[in-house]
Design an enzyme around this catalytic site. Structure first.
Site, PDB file in Angstrom:
ATOM      1  N   GLY A   1      -4.249  18.506  44.612  1.00 10.85           N
ATOM      2  CA  GLY A   1      -5.547  19.170  44.741  1.00 10.85           C
ATOM      3  C   GLY A   1      -6.534  18.593  43.732  1.00 10.85           C
ATOM      4  O   GLY A   1      -6.156  17.865  42.827  1.00 10.85           O
TER       5      GLY A   1
ATOM      6  N   ILE B   1     -16.147  24.976  40.952  1.00 12.97           N
ATOM      7  CA  ILE B   1     -15.904  23.595  40.518  1.00 12.97           C
ATOM      8  C   ILE B   1     -16.064  22.693  41.736  1.00 12.97           C
ATOM      9  O   ILE B   1     -15.686  23.082  42.836  1.00 12.97           O
ATOM     10  CB  ILE B   1     -14.444  23.450  39.994  1.00 12.97           C
ATOM     11  CG1 ILE B   1     -14.144  24.469  38.914  1.00 12.97           C
ATOM     12  CG2 ILE B   1     -14.169  22.030  39.533  1.00 12.97           C
ATOM     13  CD1 ILE B   1     -14.636  24.153  37.543  1.00 12.97           C
TER      14      ILE B   1
ATOM     15  N   SER C   1      -8.714  32.366  38.769  1.00 15.23           N
ATOM     16  CA  SER C   1     -10.076  32.175  39.271  1.00 15.23           C
ATOM     17  C   SER C   1     -10.963  33.296  38.755  1.00 15.23           C
ATOM     18  O   SER C   1     -10.486  34.400  38.477  1.00 15.23           O
ATOM     19  CB  SER C   1     -10.092  32.208  40.803  1.00 15.23           C
ATOM     20  OG  SER C   1     -11.407  32.337  41.307  1.00 15.23           O
TER      21      SER C   1
ATOM     22  N   ALA D   1      -7.263  39.103  45.252  1.00 20.58           N
ATOM     23  CA  ALA D   1      -6.102  39.951  44.962  1.00 20.58           C
ATOM     24  C   ALA D   1      -4.926  39.107  44.474  1.00 20.58           C
ATOM     25  O   ALA D   1      -4.205  39.491  43.547  1.00 20.58           O
ATOM     26  CB  ALA D   1      -5.712  40.740  46.213  1.00 20.58           C
ATOM     27  N   SER D   2      -4.743  37.946  45.107  1.00 22.75           N
ATOM     28  CA  SER D   2      -3.603  37.102  44.724  1.00 22.75           C
ATOM     29  C   SER D   2      -3.779  36.555  43.309  1.00 22.75           C
ATOM     30  O   SER D   2      -2.821  36.450  42.543  1.00 22.75           O
ATOM     31  CB  SER D   2      -3.421  35.960  45.726  1.00 22.75           C
ATOM     32  OG  SER D   2      -4.501  35.049  45.692  1.00 22.75           O
TER      33      SER D   2
ATOM     34  N   TYR E   1      -7.776  36.238  48.479  1.00 22.51           N
ATOM     35  CA  TYR E   1      -7.731  35.261  47.384  1.00 22.51           C
ATOM     36  C   TYR E   1      -7.845  35.972  46.033  1.00 22.51           C
ATOM     37  O   TYR E   1      -7.034  35.747  45.122  1.00 22.51           O
ATOM     38  CB  TYR E   1      -8.872  34.268  47.561  1.00 22.51           C
ATOM     39  CG  TYR E   1      -8.984  33.204  46.486  1.00 22.51           C
ATOM     40  CD1 TYR E   1     -10.032  33.242  45.561  1.00 22.51           C
ATOM     41  CD2 TYR E   1      -8.060  32.174  46.411  1.00 22.51           C
ATOM     42  CE1 TYR E   1     -10.137  32.262  44.584  1.00 22.51           C
ATOM     43  CE2 TYR E   1      -8.158  31.191  45.438  1.00 22.51           C
ATOM     44  CZ  TYR E   1      -9.203  31.248  44.528  1.00 22.51           C
ATOM     45  OH  TYR E   1      -9.319  30.277  43.569  1.00 22.51           O
TER      46      TYR E   1
ATOM     47  N   GLY F   1       0.901  21.250  42.398  1.00 18.50           N
ATOM     48  CA  GLY F   1      -0.423  21.252  43.030  1.00 18.50           C
ATOM     49  C   GLY F   1      -1.229  20.055  42.556  1.00 18.50           C
ATOM     50  O   GLY F   1      -2.456  20.109  42.492  1.00 18.50           O
TER      51      GLY F   1
END
Lengths: 246, 74
Positions: free
Chosen positions: A20, A183, A137, A152-153, A150, A17
């Site tokens: 990002g 952020i 997060s 839950a993941s 989001y 990632g």
């Protein structure tokens, strides 16, 4: 005395990632601290630019499918560090969640890192003493309307890391999560397009120290990858400007 | 896709709105039920039902459901 540039000298670290906002900042920090980096990302243009800038190796790969994961694991040598900073954050109230949004969240935010770690372990591509850092997060622990898939993941990812940490401890390996708050990155900018200015302003009031920067998460990642956190495992480190203390 | 269907979909998205109470000329931002959750829900509804990605600022830039529908139709 170890200098900053030697903090990760001779250590091979994979950042997934990396294209990002957070992943790129983490990659830059680790590079400055002497790591031998391998960067993985889906955006080939951004990846090429980053690799050119940091003079490191890379693997362009789509982790949404098994082939991508196999390709990535086969491409790396034994690692001393693994950072998972990839993810998606679709925003929709539960009534209007798309099947594809649920699938992508559970796949990219949860299953992909699990299966990558599985394959790295099975193929013995994590050195003894290796450190794994997954970006979760603040949403994993607190409800926010529109963020159910989001959240839950990310909660699933944290639970996975807690169990993983127990399994790999006998090899001196560690696994931890970081839970960033809001952020300034591409993902939060995209989220801001779906949220009214008033709602965003109201949400920002919940941050005693204001909005965070990618470098805040990069510093925390560096700590968790380093020997300085040798006795830290299975935790979720909140890096959120005080958001979660309310 | 029709304006009539869009108004129905909008009513369903914004809960606490009496079905059949809205029209094409309704100034949606003046509805009692219009809040940040309503903004989020309408954006998600338009994405899910019409495959169009509205931005929050577009909801601010329009007044009536008719104008919003025109935005959705592009």
């Amino acid at each position: 005395m170890m200098t900053t540039a030697a903090k990760f000298e001779n250590q091979q670290i994979l950042v997934v990632g990396a294209t990002g906002g957070l992943g790129a900042s983490i990659a830059r920090q680790l590079q400055e601290e002497g790591a031998r980096l391998i960067l993985a990302g889906r955006d080939t243009e951004k990846l090429s630019a980053l690799v050119k800038d940091l003079e490191c190796d890379s693997v362009a790969v789509d982790l949404a499918n098994a082939e991508g994961r196999v390709q990535l694991v086969d491409a790396v040598d034994a690692l001393d560090g693994f950072v998972y900073a990839a993810g998606v954050a679709p925003i929709a109230p539960v009534r209007y969640l798309k099947d594809a949004d649920v699938d992508s969240c559970l796949n990219l935010n949860a299953a992909a890192p699990w299966l990558l770690v599985r394959d790295l372990l099975k193929k013995k591509k994590l050195n003894s003493g290796a450190s794994i850092v997954c970006l979760s997060s603040v949403a994993a622990g607190r409800g926010t309307a529109g963020y159910s898939a989001y959240s839950a993941s990310k909660a699933a990812l944290e639970a996975f890391v807690r169990c993983l940490a127990l399994e790999i401890a006998p090899k001196g390996m560690r696994a931890n999560c970081i839970a960033p708050g809001m952020i300034e990155t591409d993902m939060t900018e995209a989220a801001a397009e779906r949220i009214s200015d008033e709602a965003l302003a109201e949400h920002l009031k919940a941050y005693p120290l204001g909005v965070g920067k990618p470098s805040d998460v990069a510093e925390a990642t560096s700590f968790l990858l380093s020997e300085a956190s040798r006795w830290v495992t299975g935790i979720t480190l909140s890096v959120d400007g005080g958001y979660s203390i309310h | 896709m029709s304006l009539e269907k869009f108004v129905e979909d909008f009513e369903e998205a914004v809960e606490d709105v009496e079905p059949g109470s809205l029209t094409a000329l309704t100034k949606y931002r003046e509805l009692e039920a219009w809040d940040s959750l309503a903004v989020l829900t309408v954006i998600a509804m338009v994405d899910a039902e019409y495959d169009v990605r509205l931005k929050a600022e577009m909801l601010k830039a329009n007044n009536t459901l008719e104008a919003l529908y025109a935005q959705v139709c592009g």
